[in-house]
Design a protein around this motif. Structure first.
Motif, PDB file in Angstrom:
ATOM      1  N   ASN A 168     -13.442   3.391  -1.071  1.00 45.49           N
ATOM      2  CA  ASN A 168     -12.934   2.124  -0.559  1.00 45.49           C
ATOM      3  C   ASN A 168     -13.998   1.029  -0.604  1.00 45.49           C
ATOM      4  OD1 ASN A 168     -10.572   3.505   0.061  1.00 45.49           O
ATOM      5  ND2 ASN A 168     -11.100   3.776   2.211  1.00 45.49           N
ATOM      6  N   VAL A 204     -14.801  -3.193   0.385  1.00 49.28           N
ATOM      7  CA  VAL A 204     -14.449  -4.464   1.010  1.00 49.28           C
ATOM      8  C   VAL A 204     -15.183  -5.566   0.251  1.00 49.28           C
ATOM      9  CG1 VAL A 204     -14.516  -5.878   3.088  1.00 49.28           C
ATOM     10  CG2 VAL A 204     -14.147  -3.420   3.283  1.00 49.28           C
ATOM     11  N   VAL A 229     -16.639   2.826   3.906  1.00 54.63           N
ATOM     12  CA  VAL A 229     -16.395   1.739   2.964  1.00 54.63           C
ATOM     13  C   VAL A 229     -17.727   1.227   2.428  1.00 54.63           C
ATOM     14  CG1 VAL A 229     -14.277   1.002   4.133  1.00 54.63           C
ATOM     15  CG2 VAL A 229     -16.452  -0.111   4.708  1.00 54.63           C
ATOM     16  N   TYR A 240     -14.048   2.356  -7.610  1.00 54.53           N
ATOM     17  CA  TYR A 240     -13.355   2.347  -6.319  1.00 54.53           C
ATOM     18  C   TYR A 240     -11.849   2.475  -6.518  1.00 54.53           C
ATOM     19  CZ  TYR A 240     -17.822   1.067  -4.404  1.00 54.53           C
ATOM     20  OH  TYR A 240     -19.152   1.079  -4.061  1.00 54.53           O
ATOM     21  N   CYS A 285      -9.349  -1.441  -2.898  1.00 55.72           N
ATOM     22  CA  CYS A 285     -10.217  -2.584  -2.643  1.00 55.72           C
ATOM     23  C   CYS A 285      -9.439  -3.636  -1.858  1.00 55.72           C
ATOM     24  CB  CYS A 285     -10.703  -3.212  -3.944  1.00 55.72           C
ATOM     25  SG  CYS A 285     -11.632  -2.095  -5.024  1.00 55.72           S
ATOM     26  N   GLN A 337      -8.510  -1.587   8.256  1.00 54.10           N
ATOM     27  CA  GLN A 337      -8.267  -0.158   8.097  1.00 54.10           C
ATOM     28  C   GLN A 337      -6.799   0.107   7.772  1.00 54.10           C
ATOM     29  OE1 GLN A 337     -10.659   2.450   8.100  1.00 54.10           O
ATOM     30  NE2 GLN A 337      -8.842   3.308   7.111  1.00 54.10           N
ATOM     31  N   PHE A 358      -6.167  -0.430   4.109  1.00 57.53           N
ATOM     32  CA  PHE A 358      -6.569   0.730   3.305  1.00 57.53           C
ATOM     33  C   PHE A 358      -5.561   1.870   3.438  1.00 57.53           C
ATOM     34  CE2 PHE A 358     -11.033  -1.004   3.567  1.00 57.53           C
ATOM     35  CZ  PHE A 358     -11.201  -1.151   2.207  1.00 57.53           C
TER      36      PHE A 358
END
Length: 209
Positions: free
Chosen positions: A7, A9, A55, A103, A106, A122, A125
Motif C-alpha cells: 500500500n 499513500v 503503508v 504497489y 495507492c 484505512q 485501502f
C-alpha cells in the motif's frame, strides 16, 4: 529508507512559500496568515498519516527539496517532485510511478482537508479489495482522496480541475471505463476564510462538554 509494502499513500503538497499557497485564503487574510494556516493543515494531515500501518508514504512537492519542514512522526517517507503540465497529469504520473514500483493499492490525498482521518484512509485501502476506485468527495464538488489499484489514465485527462465538476466528471469516466467505485464520507476542503472559520467553529463545538 522506504520499506516496501503493498500500500502507498501519495501526498500532494505545495512548498511553503508565502504568496504561493492558499491564495484564496490570502485574498482576505494576507499571505503570511495563509501560510501559517497551510502549515497547520499539513501538520494535521501528517498526524493522521502517521497512524496508518503497513503503508509507504510518498510526498510529492510542487518543487523538490531534500528535507521537509515537518516530519511524519514514526514514519519514513520519500520526497519527490510533481511532474506534469496540469494537476491531472501530475496525479496520473504519481500513480504511474507508484504502481511501477510494485504497489497494489495507492491512494492520493492533498493537505487541504483537516477533517480527513486515519480511519478514512484505512477504509479506502480496505474497500480497494473489492472496488476499482475509491473516492472521497469534497463539498465543493471535487475530491479529497482518490484510491486506485491500477493505472487509470482516463480519470485524469480533460478534466476541468478546480471546479465543481471534478467529482461528477471522475465518476462519469469510471462508469465509461466499466470500473466499479465507492464513495467515502463527504468532507470540506479549506480554501477560503469562510471554510477556515467554519472548521474552527466545528472543532470548538466538538470540544464542548
Amino acid at each position: 529508507m522506504i520499506t516496501k509494502t503493498k500500500n502507498a499513500v501519495i501526498v500532494f503538497q505545495k512548498n511553503l512559500v508565502a504568496g504561493r499557497v492558499k491564495t484564496r485564503l490570502a485574498k482576505t487574510l494576507g499571505n503570511d496568515e495563509a501560510l501559517e494556516i497551510y502549515k497547520s493543515l499539513i501538520k494535521t494531515t501528517y498526524l493522521e498519516i502517521g497512524q496508518l500501518k503497513d503503508v509507504d508514504i510518498f510526498i510529492y512537492l510542487s518543487d523538490y527539496v531534500e528535507e521537509l519542514p515537518f516530519d511524519i512522526k514514526g514514519k519514513s517517507y520519500q520526497i519527490l517532485a510533481q511532474e506534469g503540465k496540469d494537476l491531472g497529469e501530475r496525479m496520473k504520473n504519481a500513480f504511474r510511478d507508484c504502481f511501477g514500483k510494485g504497489y497494489q493499492k495507492c491512494i492520493i490525498i492533498g493537505t487541504d482537508c483537516p477533517e480527513i482521518s486515519t480511519k478514512d484512509m484505512q477504509l479506502a485501502f480496505d474497500k480497494l479489495s473489492y472496488k476499482d476506485i475509491i473516492i472521497g468527495p469534497a463539498e465543493d464538488g471535487g475530491y479529497y482522496l482518490l484510491g486506485l489499484k491500477k493505472e487509470t489514465p482516463a480519470l485524469f485527462e480533460s478534466i476541468n480541475w478546480s471546479t465543481a465538476e471534478v467529482l461528477s466528471s471522475t465518476t462519469h469516466r469510471a462508469e465509461g471505463q466499466n470500473l466499479s467505485f465507492e464513495k467515502l464520507r463527504t468532507l470540506n476542503d479549506i480554501d477560503t476564510e469562510k471554510d477556515w472559520k467554519l472548521y474552527n467553529l466545528k472543532i470548538k463545538n466538538e470540544q464542548l462538554p
